[in-house]
Scaffold this active site. Structure first.
Site, PDB file in Angstrom:
ATOM      1  N   LYS A  47      97.159  78.447  44.084  1.00 44.13           N
ATOM      2  CA  LYS A  47      97.738  77.178  44.526  1.00 44.13           C
ATOM      3  C   LYS A  47      99.092  77.024  43.831  1.00 44.13           C
ATOM      4  O   LYS A  47      99.175  76.589  42.688  1.00 44.13           O
ATOM      5  CB  LYS A  47      96.797  76.027  44.166  1.00 44.13           C
ATOM      6  CG  LYS A  47      97.199  74.678  44.746  1.00 44.13           C
ATOM      7  CD  LYS A  47      98.259  74.073  43.885  1.00 44.13           C
ATOM      8  CE  LYS A  47      98.630  72.660  43.999  1.00 44.13           C
ATOM      9  NZ  LYS A  47     100.070  72.507  44.223  1.00 44.13           N
ATOM     10  N   GLU A 102      97.612  76.719  30.151  1.00 39.06           N
ATOM     11  CA  GLU A 102      98.937  76.985  29.542  1.00 39.06           C
ATOM     12  C   GLU A 102      99.765  75.737  29.782  1.00 39.06           C
ATOM     13  O   GLU A 102     100.196  75.486  30.905  1.00 39.06           O
ATOM     14  CB  GLU A 102      99.605  78.201  30.208  1.00 39.06           C
ATOM     15  CG  GLU A 102      98.823  79.501  30.104  1.00 39.06           C
ATOM     16  CD  GLU A 102      98.911  80.143  28.733  1.00 39.06           C
ATOM     17  OE1 GLU A 102      99.618  79.618  27.851  1.00 39.06           O
ATOM     18  OE2 GLU A 102      98.247  81.170  28.534  1.00 39.06           O
ATOM     19  N   CYS A 134     108.748  76.312  29.376  1.00 36.52           N
ATOM     20  CA  CYS A 134     107.775  75.658  28.493  1.00 36.52           C
ATOM     21  C   CYS A 134     108.048  75.919  27.018  1.00 36.52           C
ATOM     22  O   CYS A 134     107.812  75.070  26.185  1.00 36.52           O
ATOM     23  CB  CYS A 134     106.366  76.113  28.869  1.00 36.52           C
ATOM     24  SG  CYS A 134     106.213  77.899  28.964  1.00 36.52           S
ATOM     25  N   GLU A 146     108.270  66.089  25.812  1.00 31.28           N
ATOM     26  CA  GLU A 146     108.819  67.229  26.533  1.00 31.28           C
ATOM     27  C   GLU A 146     109.731  66.713  27.646  1.00 31.28           C
ATOM     28  O   GLU A 146     109.286  65.969  28.517  1.00 31.28           O
ATOM     29  CB  GLU A 146     107.677  68.059  27.147  1.00 31.28           C
ATOM     30  CG  GLU A 146     108.179  69.300  27.832  1.00 31.28           C
ATOM     31  CD  GLU A 146     107.069  70.108  28.497  1.00 31.28           C
ATOM     32  OE1 GLU A 146     106.228  69.518  29.185  1.00 31.28           O
ATOM     33  OE2 GLU A 146     107.070  71.333  28.324  1.00 31.28           O
TER      34      GLU A 146
HETATM   35  P1  NAP Z   1     102.396  69.779  36.686  1.00 31.33           P
HETATM   36  O1  NAP Z   1     102.896  68.530  37.267  1.00 31.33           O
HETATM   37  O2  NAP Z   1     101.342  69.707  35.660  1.00 31.33           O
HETATM   38  O3  NAP Z   1     101.917  70.674  37.907  1.00 31.33           O
HETATM   39  C1  NAP Z   1     101.468  71.993  37.753  1.00 31.33           C
HETATM   40  C2  NAP Z   1     100.619  72.380  38.940  1.00 31.33           C
HETATM   41  O4  NAP Z   1      99.451  71.559  38.963  1.00 31.33           O
HETATM   42  C3  NAP Z   1     101.306  72.167  40.297  1.00 31.33           C
HETATM   43  O5  NAP Z   1     100.879  73.168  41.187  1.00 31.33           O
HETATM   44  C4  NAP Z   1     100.760  70.812  40.706  1.00 31.33           C
HETATM   45  O6  NAP Z   1     100.789  70.596  42.113  1.00 31.33           O
HETATM   46  C5  NAP Z   1      99.334  70.899  40.205  1.00 31.33           C
HETATM   47  N1  NAP Z   1      98.691  69.610  39.998  1.00 31.33           N
HETATM   48  C6  NAP Z   1      99.264  68.385  39.837  1.00 31.33           C
HETATM   49  N2  NAP Z   1      98.316  67.439  39.689  1.00 31.33           N
HETATM   50  C7  NAP Z   1      97.119  68.075  39.751  1.00 31.33           C
HETATM   51  C8  NAP Z   1      95.767  67.649  39.658  1.00 31.33           C
HETATM   52  N3  NAP Z   1      95.463  66.371  39.458  1.00 31.33           N
HETATM   53  N4  NAP Z   1      94.781  68.566  39.771  1.00 31.33           N
HETATM   54  C9  NAP Z   1      95.065  69.863  39.942  1.00 31.33           C
HETATM   55  N5  NAP Z   1      96.336  70.334  40.047  1.00 31.33           N
HETATM   56  C10 NAP Z   1      97.340  69.448  39.944  1.00 31.33           C
HETATM   57  O7  NAP Z   1     103.580  70.622  36.034  1.00 31.33           O
HETATM   58  P2  NAP Z   1     104.990  70.962  36.673  1.00 31.33           P
HETATM   59  O8  NAP Z   1     105.827  69.726  36.631  1.00 31.33           O
HETATM   60  O9  NAP Z   1     104.804  71.670  37.961  1.00 31.33           O
HETATM   61  O10 NAP Z   1     105.534  72.037  35.621  1.00 31.33           O
HETATM   62  C11 NAP Z   1     106.129  71.705  34.417  1.00 31.33           C
HETATM   63  C12 NAP Z   1     105.130  71.724  33.275  1.00 31.33           C
HETATM   64  O11 NAP Z   1     104.517  72.998  33.187  1.00 31.33           O
HETATM   65  C13 NAP Z   1     105.760  71.489  31.934  1.00 31.33           C
HETATM   66  O12 NAP Z   1     104.959  70.605  31.195  1.00 31.33           O
HETATM   67  C14 NAP Z   1     105.757  72.863  31.291  1.00 31.33           C
HETATM   68  O13 NAP Z   1     105.782  72.871  29.893  1.00 31.33           O
HETATM   69  C15 NAP Z   1     104.507  73.437  31.829  1.00 31.33           C
HETATM   70  N6  NAP Z   1     104.530  74.907  31.743  1.00 31.33           N
HETATM   71  C16 NAP Z   1     103.763  75.530  30.795  1.00 31.33           C
HETATM   72  C17 NAP Z   1     103.809  76.909  30.664  1.00 31.33           C
HETATM   73  C18 NAP Z   1     102.976  77.632  29.628  1.00 31.33           C
HETATM   74  O14 NAP Z   1     102.805  78.836  29.768  1.00 31.33           O
HETATM   75  N7  NAP Z   1     102.454  76.980  28.624  1.00 31.33           N
HETATM   76  C19 NAP Z   1     104.623  77.652  31.510  1.00 31.33           C
HETATM   77  C20 NAP Z   1     105.384  76.991  32.454  1.00 31.33           C
HETATM   78  C21 NAP Z   1     105.329  75.606  32.568  1.00 31.33           C
HETATM   79  P3  NAP Z   1     102.033  69.922  42.886  1.00 31.33           P
HETATM   80  O15 NAP Z   1     103.147  69.816  41.912  1.00 31.33           O
HETATM   81  O16 NAP Z   1     102.285  70.863  43.994  1.00 31.33           O
HETATM   82  O17 NAP Z   1     101.571  68.600  43.377  1.00 31.33           O
END
Ligand code: NAP
Ligand code: MG
Length: 499
Positions: free
Chosen positions: A192, A267, A301, A402
């Site tokens: 997904k 992650e 991240c 963040e």
């Molecule tokens: P996000 O809002 O948490 O979304 C990540 C994924 O989860 C997207 O595919 C999103 O779908 C989905 N999602 C959202 N709400 C959900 C729910 N209630 N249940 C299941 N899935 C759900 O994060 P983002 O804004 O895309 O990415 C930025 C974040 O990722 C930052 O906090 C960054 O630090 C973190 N990150 C961490 C790492 C690591 O390795 N630690 C690496 C990269 C990024 P949709 O957005 O399509 O709705």
């Protein structure tokens, strides 16, 4: 596509022409509801593709396909054949590198240099690394301590169906990191991707089909986290969730997965400290701090967002960083001379801008940047100046939260004990950096920092063989290395009575 640079990539344009379908059970299918969403180019604000929007029903279909493939085909496919298929996918991806780099840049705004020389080759290498592991998962023979005539051993088995949810910041690499290890270990997968950047995952689906993976081994469902993301995390037919994204969503996923006791790897977010001691090779430290912060518009991240600089060299370091930020070329990410592209969306741009305003209100000084860029060439795109803040206290919002954009907080320190304490003053624990020529200082800091990765005299370097995961609220479990594949297996203990 009016504002793209050079000759448009014809393969990508052809790919983008039709409404993109989901990949379920080896077939390209529209969503059950027929709903559609649009994917935008963050550099121009233009719609580049229409994509079918999945829901609970589509996840159900994908789970059914993945379960059937797991039981009927994939678990009976030999490790050597699984390895061959992963190698084939890697070869196909490599031969289509330029299409993937172009599409990734178009959809996510990551600079073409990064997608071409970083993300795409990185994804190829990752597939090859785990292709190698498929044939190397072994158990142990166990000498029993309780006596008796038994033969006892362990074997590693796949978990079953894995629901793999990824963010938008490096979409292809993120997808491949969620694909290779589970497949190598014998699991089937439902991917997904983020709704904002689903396209390279869908293009990879075409190569998965071409490589000849059996139907249902890999499925791709597209749509929002709220609907299909939640459907995946709560589905009783899914055994494991691999999630990369924000800490907030990660916590919700952990709660939801508890109902069916799914295995999870999370992650999550970070607020990584990067520490420059006065004895460091300052040229390298400044370069490293700058690159470790502003690569990919700060949307990484592990970005070193809290830079602590020893007092004696504080001015020297900040002056150089400001100079570098002001010289940075911000612009069209398809231009190979661009160093910083747009942020992912208008909403995210406003969120990052708001953090800068809050910092000002809390007493910070903006040393450089802070403004949205809107000149003629950049109109329609989500561009922000690289921004450096100082005069900050540990309790300031910009230091604690963040931001996930090009905003660096620079703070002076006087003593090693003080900087260790301040570096650890965060709920996150993803990564950290230390710059010094003293082994004693380096070791002291390495041992004291609460972070899953510590870089010494380097930053951002990662490797498929080296486990990567977060401490504290930055995650659970790790990707990469043996730990990355072990997380997609379970141990079965076997006892045979030899009498
Ligand atoms: P996000 O809002 O948490 O979304 C990540 C994924 O989860 C997207 O595919 C999103 O779908 C989905 N999602 C959202 N709400 C959900 C729910 N209630 N249940 C299941 N899935 C759900 O994060 P983002 O804004 O895309 O990415 C930025 C974040 O990722 C930052 O906090 C960054 O630090 C973190 N990150 C961490 C790492 C690591 O390795 N630690 C690496 C990269 C990024 P949709 O957005 O399509 O709705
Ligand atoms: Mg997009």
């Amino acid at each position: 596509m009016s504002k793209t640079l050079g000759a448009p990539n014809q393969n990508v344009i052809t790919f983008l022409f039709d409404t993109k379908k989901m990949f379920i059970n080896g077939e390209w299918v529209p969503s059950v509801s027929g709903k559609i969403y649009e994917s935008l180019n963050p550099a121009t604000g233009e719609v580049i593709a229409k994509i079918y929007e999945g829901d609970k029903e589509d996840v159900d279909l994908a789970v059914r396909a993945a379960r059937a493939a797991y039981i009927g085909t994939w678990s009976a496919t030999s490790p050597a054949d699984r390895s061959k298929l992963l190698h084939k996918l890697a070869d196909l991806l490599e031969s289509h590198s330029e299409d993937f780099a172009y599409l990734e840049t178009l959809d996510g705004g990551n600079s073409i240099n990064l997608t071409r020389h970083g993300f795409v080759p990185g994804a190829v290498a990752h597939l090859r690394y785990y292709a190698g592991w498929a044939t190397k998962l072994t158990g142990q023979t166990i000498p029993l301590t309780s006596g008796g005539n038994f033969h006892a051993y362990t074997q590693r088995e796949p978990l079953g169906v894995c629901g793999q949810i990824t963010p938008w910041n490096y979409p292809l690499l993120g997808t491949v990191w969620k694909l290779a290890a589970p497949l190598a270990a014998g699991n089937t997968v439902i991917l997904k991707p983020s709704q904002q950047t689903s396209l390279t995952t869908l293009l990879l689906g075409e190569l998965i089909q071409e490589a000849g993976f059996p139907n249902g081994v890999v499925n791709i469902v597209t749509g929002s986290g709220r609907s299909i993301g939640e459907a995946i995390t709560s589905h009783p037919g899914i055994d494991k969730i691999g999630f990369t994204g924000s800490t907030e969503v990660g916590k919700g996923i952990m709660k939801k997965s508890a109902d069916t006791l799914k295995k999870i790897t999370l992650e999550l977010g970070g607020k990584s400290p990067n520490i420059i001691f006065a004895d460091a090779d300052l040229d390298k430290a400044i370069q490293g701090a700058f690159m470790g912060m502003f690569t990919n518009q700060g949307q990484i991240c592990v970005a070193g967002t809290r830079l602590y600089v020893e007092k004696q060299v504080f001015k020297q370091v900040t002056d150089r960083l400001v100079e570098m930020a002001q010289k940075m070329k911000v612009g069209n990410p398809l231009d190979p001379t661009t160093q910083m592209g747009p942020l992912i969306s208008k909403e995210h741009l406003q969120t990052v801008k708001k953090y800068i305003e809050i910092a000002r209100q809390e007493g910070a000084t903006v040393l450089t940047g802070g403004n949205i860029l809107q000149d003629d060439n950049l109109a329609g795109g989500n561009y922000l100046e690289p921004t450096i803040l100082t005069d900050l206290e540990e309790y300031c919002t910009a230091v604690k939260e963040e931001i996930f954009g090009p905003v660096l907080c620079v703070m002076p320190f006087e003593h090693i004990e003080e900087v260790i304490e301040r570096a650890n003053l965060t709920e996150y624990g993803l990564a950290a950096g230390v710059w010094t020529q003293s082994l004693t200082t380096a070791h002291k800091v390495i041992n004291a920092l609460e972070a899953g990765t510590v870089w010494v005299n380097t930053y951002l370097k990662s490797d498929n063989g080296l486990p990567f995961g977060g401490f504290k609220q930055s995650g659970i479990g790790a990707e990469m290395g043996y730990q990355g594949i072990e997380a997609y297996t379970k141990t079965k203990s076997v006892l045979i009575n030899l009498n």
